[in-house]
Enzyme design. Sequence first.
Site, short mmCIF file in Angstrom:
data_model
loop_
_atom_site.label_atom_id
_atom_site.label_comp_id
_atom_site.label_asym_id
_atom_site.label_seq_id
_atom_site.Cartn_x
_atom_site.Cartn_y
_atom_site.Cartn_z
N GLU A 32 0.82 -1.21 0.00
CA GLU A 32 0.00 0.00 0.00
C GLU A 32 0.86 1.26 0.00
OE1 GLU A 32 -2.12 -2.96 2.84
OE2 GLU A 32 -0.10 -2.60 2.06
N CYS A 61 -0.30 0.60 7.73
CA CYS A 61 -0.67 1.02 6.38
C CYS A 61 -1.96 1.84 6.38
CB CYS A 61 -0.84 -0.20 5.48
SG CYS A 61 0.73 -1.01 5.10
#
Length: 365
Positions: free
Chosen positions: A54, A86
């Site tokens: 990500e 994330c």
Amino acid sequence: MKKKDLKYMNLALELAARARERTYPNPMVGAVIVKRGRIVGRGYHRRAGLAHAEVEAIRAAGPKCAGAEMYVTLEPCDHHGRTPPCTRAIIRSGIKSVVIAMKDPNPLASGKGIRKLKKAGIPVRLGPCSSEAARLNRKYIKYITSGMPYVAVKIAQSIDGKTAARNGTSKWISSAPSRKFARSLRSGSDAVIVGINTVLADDPFLLDGKRGPCAFSRVIVDSRLRTPLESNIIKTRNRSPVIIAATGLAPASRIKKFSALDNVKVIKFRARKGRVPLKAMLRRLAREEMVSVFAEGGGALLGSLLDGSLIDEVLVFIAPKVIGGPYSSVKGLGASDISRALDLEDILLARSGDDVFIRGLIRKK
């Protein structure tokens, strides 16, 4: 499933697979960021300790993240590990929605990332390509949900299931291309495991065929610590660490001698019927962040793994030879009834030199 979901999630899975076997003890993850029908960022997790998929995709997209949609193969983490959460990076980026193939299988983390994103006002859709995502990370899923490594076993045998002639000779049953292929398969695991009988009979190196250090450890199941100090595995310990699983039946002097060697570790277990308890040994390897192990024999070791229902995947090289005699590729007690035999699924069948190669996953009953 929307057509665009399938398109972008399949791309994310392809990205994740680029790091196949290199992310352990982390899962393989890929991410794609889409804005107005165009891909503006993509990334994948390359190795434990490096940026997650990500974050890589967000860095690639930069300010284009604002109002975009992210496709990611696994639920974004919401905890500090080797890297920050994330979810924080996604929320700060301005991404407007997230599509996730599957939840994090870790019972301690599952659902937390999704809840964090929703709480921040980011809609989440779950499920596209979930079975494909689970298959990609089947080794990690086994490890994180059970505290046990994924166990693949390799067998090289004749057509009649034998691994040696009557006098014990076994070099070489399989063809040169098969042996080369088998060495390459080792590099996808954290450890290669053999029994002491194989060490005494064949004196293998158990390396990957390349020069320099290997990425895996070599484990010898040796209840009485009969491994010769001059064996090839011990002599090459600086190329690949050696772990010897022994028991209290091993002489203390031998344990002391081996423990003093660089890159050699002796792990002692309480003997069960004179043998190393394999389930306890595998659990110990998992505690050392070994996600996937590769067992190469011999027949007694593979039979014990079979009897203990400890096998997840089977890889067999069948040579066009008929040998006969006592040396079976898999020993142990065996299935009590044909209905109790292990069935394989997702089967791959191919030629390997003059041999037949079969690869299959154990079907869960």
